[in-house]
Scaffold this active site. Structure first.
Site, PDB file in Angstrom:
ATOM      1  N   ARG A  17     -28.304 -42.435  95.270  1.00 38.83           N
ATOM      2  CA  ARG A  17     -26.882 -42.421  95.608  1.00 38.83           C
ATOM      3  C   ARG A  17     -26.093 -41.594  94.606  1.00 38.83           C
ATOM      4  O   ARG A  17     -25.038 -41.041  94.941  1.00 38.83           O
ATOM      5  CB  ARG A  17     -26.321 -43.841  95.618  1.00 38.83           C
ATOM      6  CG  ARG A  17     -26.672 -44.686  96.841  1.00 38.83           C
ATOM      7  CD  ARG A  17     -25.915 -45.998  96.812  1.00 38.83           C
ATOM      8  NE  ARG A  17     -24.515 -45.752  96.515  1.00 38.83           N
ATOM      9  CZ  ARG A  17     -23.821 -46.356  95.543  1.00 38.83           C
ATOM     10  NH1 ARG A  17     -24.403 -47.256  94.786  1.00 38.83           N
ATOM     11  NH2 ARG A  17     -22.561 -46.075  95.342  1.00 38.83           N
ATOM     12  N   LYS A  43     -20.193 -36.911  90.566  1.00 34.52           N
ATOM     13  CA  LYS A  43     -20.071 -37.692  91.801  1.00 34.52           C
ATOM     14  C   LYS A  43     -18.711 -38.368  91.915  1.00 34.52           C
ATOM     15  O   LYS A  43     -18.042 -38.291  92.959  1.00 34.52           O
ATOM     16  CB  LYS A  43     -21.167 -38.765  91.855  1.00 34.52           C
ATOM     17  CG  LYS A  43     -21.087 -39.638  93.106  1.00 34.52           C
ATOM     18  CD  LYS A  43     -21.852 -40.934  92.973  1.00 34.52           C
ATOM     19  CE  LYS A  43     -21.003 -42.006  92.355  1.00 34.52           C
ATOM     20  NZ  LYS A  43     -21.474 -43.372  92.613  1.00 34.52           N
ATOM     21  N   ASN A  44     -18.276 -39.039  90.849  1.00 29.28           N
ATOM     22  CA  ASN A  44     -17.038 -39.812  90.926  1.00 29.28           C
ATOM     23  C   ASN A  44     -15.820 -38.925  91.138  1.00 29.28           C
ATOM     24  O   ASN A  44     -14.840 -39.341  91.769  1.00 29.28           O
ATOM     25  CB  ASN A  44     -16.875 -40.653  89.657  1.00 29.28           C
ATOM     26  CG  ASN A  44     -17.907 -41.761  89.569  1.00 29.28           C
ATOM     27  OD1 ASN A  44     -18.475 -42.171  90.575  1.00 29.28           O
ATOM     28  ND2 ASN A  44     -18.166 -42.240  88.363  1.00 29.28           N
ATOM     29  N   ARG A 104     -14.741 -55.973  92.265  1.00 26.66           N
ATOM     30  CA  ARG A 104     -13.924 -54.771  92.075  1.00 26.66           C
ATOM     31  C   ARG A 104     -12.765 -54.848  93.060  1.00 26.66           C
ATOM     32  O   ARG A 104     -12.758 -54.210  94.096  1.00 26.66           O
ATOM     33  CB  ARG A 104     -14.775 -53.514  92.303  1.00 26.66           C
ATOM     34  CG  ARG A 104     -15.849 -53.365  91.239  1.00 26.66           C
ATOM     35  CD  ARG A 104     -16.506 -52.018  91.271  1.00 26.66           C
ATOM     36  NE  ARG A 104     -17.561 -51.943  92.252  1.00 26.66           N
ATOM     37  CZ  ARG A 104     -18.388 -50.906  92.375  1.00 26.66           C
ATOM     38  NH1 ARG A 104     -18.252 -49.863  91.599  1.00 26.66           N
ATOM     39  NH2 ARG A 104     -19.344 -50.914  93.285  1.00 26.66           N
ATOM     40  N   PRO A 105     -11.778 -55.698  92.737  1.00 24.90           N
ATOM     41  CA  PRO A 105     -10.693 -55.967  93.681  1.00 24.90           C
ATOM     42  C   PRO A 105      -9.830 -54.737  93.921  1.00 24.90           C
ATOM     43  O   PRO A 105      -9.736 -53.842  93.077  1.00 24.90           O
ATOM     44  CB  PRO A 105      -9.894 -57.077  92.994  1.00 24.90           C
ATOM     45  CG  PRO A 105     -10.187 -56.904  91.546  1.00 24.90           C
ATOM     46  CD  PRO A 105     -11.613 -56.434  91.469  1.00 24.90           C
ATOM     47  N   ASP A 154     -20.855 -47.590  83.014  1.00 26.77           N
ATOM     48  CA  ASP A 154     -21.962 -46.977  83.748  1.00 26.77           C
ATOM     49  C   ASP A 154     -23.128 -46.606  82.836  1.00 26.77           C
ATOM     50  O   ASP A 154     -24.252 -46.433  83.320  1.00 26.77           O
ATOM     51  CB  ASP A 154     -21.476 -45.716  84.480  1.00 26.77           C
ATOM     52  CG  ASP A 154     -20.789 -46.041  85.793  1.00 26.77           C
ATOM     53  OD1 ASP A 154     -20.759 -47.233  86.166  1.00 26.77           O
ATOM     54  OD2 ASP A 154     -20.276 -45.114  86.442  1.00 26.77           O
ATOM     55  N   CYS A 213     -22.475 -50.511  94.959  1.00 29.63           N
ATOM     56  CA  CYS A 213     -23.379 -51.384  94.213  1.00 29.63           C
ATOM     57  C   CYS A 213     -22.760 -52.756  93.985  1.00 29.63           C
ATOM     58  O   CYS A 213     -21.563 -52.874  93.738  1.00 29.63           O
ATOM     59  CB  CYS A 213     -23.721 -50.758  92.860  1.00 29.63           C
ATOM     60  SG  CYS A 213     -24.715 -49.262  92.975  1.00 29.63           S
ATOM     61  N   ASP A 215      -6.559 -55.076  94.649  1.00 26.50           N
ATOM     62  CA  ASP A 215      -5.175 -55.534  94.574  1.00 26.50           C
ATOM     63  C   ASP A 215      -4.271 -54.518  93.894  1.00 26.50           C
ATOM     64  O   ASP A 215      -3.096 -54.365  94.257  1.00 26.50           O
ATOM     65  CB  ASP A 215      -5.093 -56.894  93.864  1.00 26.50           C
ATOM     66  CG  ASP A 215      -5.676 -56.867  92.461  1.00 26.50           C
ATOM     67  OD1 ASP A 215      -6.817 -56.399  92.317  1.00 26.50           O
ATOM     68  OD2 ASP A 215      -4.999 -57.318  91.525  1.00 26.50           O
TER      69      ASP A 215
END
Length: 433
Positions: free
Chosen positions: A398, A22-23, A122-123, A305, A117, A125
């Site tokens: 998902r 998926k990723n 989870r910035p 994960d 999720c 920047d």
């Protein structure tokens, strides 16, 4: 509302085939719109996050042809807008790859801030830092990431902290920039490598993916390609740990064992047998696991994960274990649900779980609050005595293709039912009693 109902106590036995990652697929689908030629992608997982991203790029004007369940063709020549601001975009984290893809191709992108999720901050920047280093002006306005550049020029970019998302996004933007871009302290995860390999198959010039220094020489355009996505290491790890937790014997097919080494090492450490083949691993367990200590780290360390599955396995260990989460601060939300099932877990300072092994878990009604935590609750249901109901299964779907059917094929007593369908629930209980 759909839910899983599980009768625990049955060991998983047999073979399971792992789907595409998926990723990796999220980054590759975003990259596919960067050429005006047709791209064919195989081993695409049939899951909700992928379907959502395909809907998003169709809204941008891309043509998407679903050849079969796991093969798609994408043509980005008819894209007519750089604005991705639909409800679809906000549902998944991977939608932010459209910023790098659109900026790289059109020098402009306006993409809604992503969802996904709720497992912690989870910035973006580092993404913004990377785009700015290439010459883009980046702002957050009206809930959109707005990036624009008259031209993109290669540069040296150092990430203070390794970031998979930022590494992939900068690769996307830089592959058609002028000159050379060097990304230092780049993420080394397998899906970073897969996206880089896909871009290279389209004519990009990317070297060093899989190391902490990636060098990208800009090209003037990308072309069509045919590409096969790598197997999903997290899905593979989930079934490996489920086999161990259920005291089962499972052959996990269509994997790259090198990607699973951190999982394999911990399973061996707690007393589980793991046999590696060229493209498969076999997991055999016949006793309660030993206790251990685990700390999540970027790849090739133990991945965040897989932390919920590790913690769940250790609930039945023979001693006291410590699991430290170093990536996301809210990753232990599922622990409260495990305690409903009899687990003895104490979370201290929000990032460390102290797990005292118990002899058994018992079935309960529990609720998934995120993708991986939800999968861990299913795993706990397989370990528990009696019936377990896992609510909010949309989180699990998902990221896992045909999850309950793959479990059923291995002998698990699990069914997806509507929470209001009492007849279906009674029918399941009669069938497995």
């Amino acid at each position: 509302m759909e839910q899983y109902i599980i009768k625990g106590g049955k060991p998983l036995v047999g073979e399971v085939t792992i789907s595409g990652y998926k990723n990796a697929a999220l980054g590759i689908i975003a990259a596919a719109i960067m050429t005006d030629e047709t791209v064919k992608i195989e081993n695409v997982p049939d899951i909700r996050d992928i379907e959502i991203l395909l809907n998003v790029i169709e809204e941008l004007g891309a043509k998407v042809e679903r050849v079969n369940k796991h093969t798609i063709k994408i043509n980005g020549s008819k894209i007519n807008t750089v604005i991705a601001d639909s409800d679809y975009v906000r549902k998944i984290r991977g939608s932010y790859y459209l910023v790098g893809a659109l900026l790289g191709k059109y020098r402009e992108a306006q993409v809604a801030l992503p969802g996904g999720c709720n497992i912690g901050s989870r910035p973006i920047d580092r993404h913004i830092k990377g785009f700015a280093a290439l010459g883009a002006d980046v702002k957050i306005e009206h809930g959109l990431i707005c990036a624009r550049a008259d031209k993109l020029v290669g540069n040296s970019i150092y990430f203070d902290e390794s970031s998979v998302g930022a590494t992939i996004n900068v690769m996307l933007a830089a592959c058609m920039a002028e000159g050379q871009t060097i990304i230092e302290n780049a993420a080394k995860e397998p899906h970073v490598v897969d996206v880089a390999n896909f871009l290279n198959s389209m004519g990009a010039n990317i070297k060093g993916a899989g190391t902490d220094v990636i060098r990208i020489k800009g090209v003037s355009k990308l072309h069509g390609s045919e590409y096969t996505i790598i197997p999903d290491q997290i899905e593979a790890g989930t079934f490996m740990f489920a086999a161990a937790a259920s005291l089962g014997d499972v052959l996990v097919r269509n994997v790259i064992p090198k990607h699973l080494e951190a999982f394999t090492a911990k399973l061996l450490e707690v007393g589980v047998r793991v046999i590696e083949y060229d493209d498969a691993v076999r997991v055999i367990a016949d006793k309660r696991p030993n206790s251990t200590q685990v700390k999540t780290l970027p790849y090739p360390g133990f991945l965040t994960d897989m932390q919920p599955m590790m913690t769940t396995l250790l609930t039945l260990s023979t001693g006291t274990s410590i699991v430290t989460e170093s990536i996301f601060e809210n990753r232990f939300k599922y622990v409260d649900e495990l305690t409903k099932m009899g687990a003895s877990i104490k979370v201290v300072e929000s990032n460390t779980a102290i797990i005292t092994g118990v002899e058994r878990l018992t079935g309960a009604i529990v609720s998934a609050s995120d993708l991986r935590g939800g999968a861990a609750l299913v795993m706990a249901g397989l370990m528990a005595e009696g019936y377990t109901v896992v609510e909010n299964v949309e989180y699990i779907e998902r990221g896992y293709e045909d999850f309950e059917r793959k479990m059923q094929k291995l002998g698990a007593a699990i069914s997806k039912v509507d929470s209001k369908d009492t007849k279906a629930i009674k029918k399941f209980k009669l069938k497995v009693s």
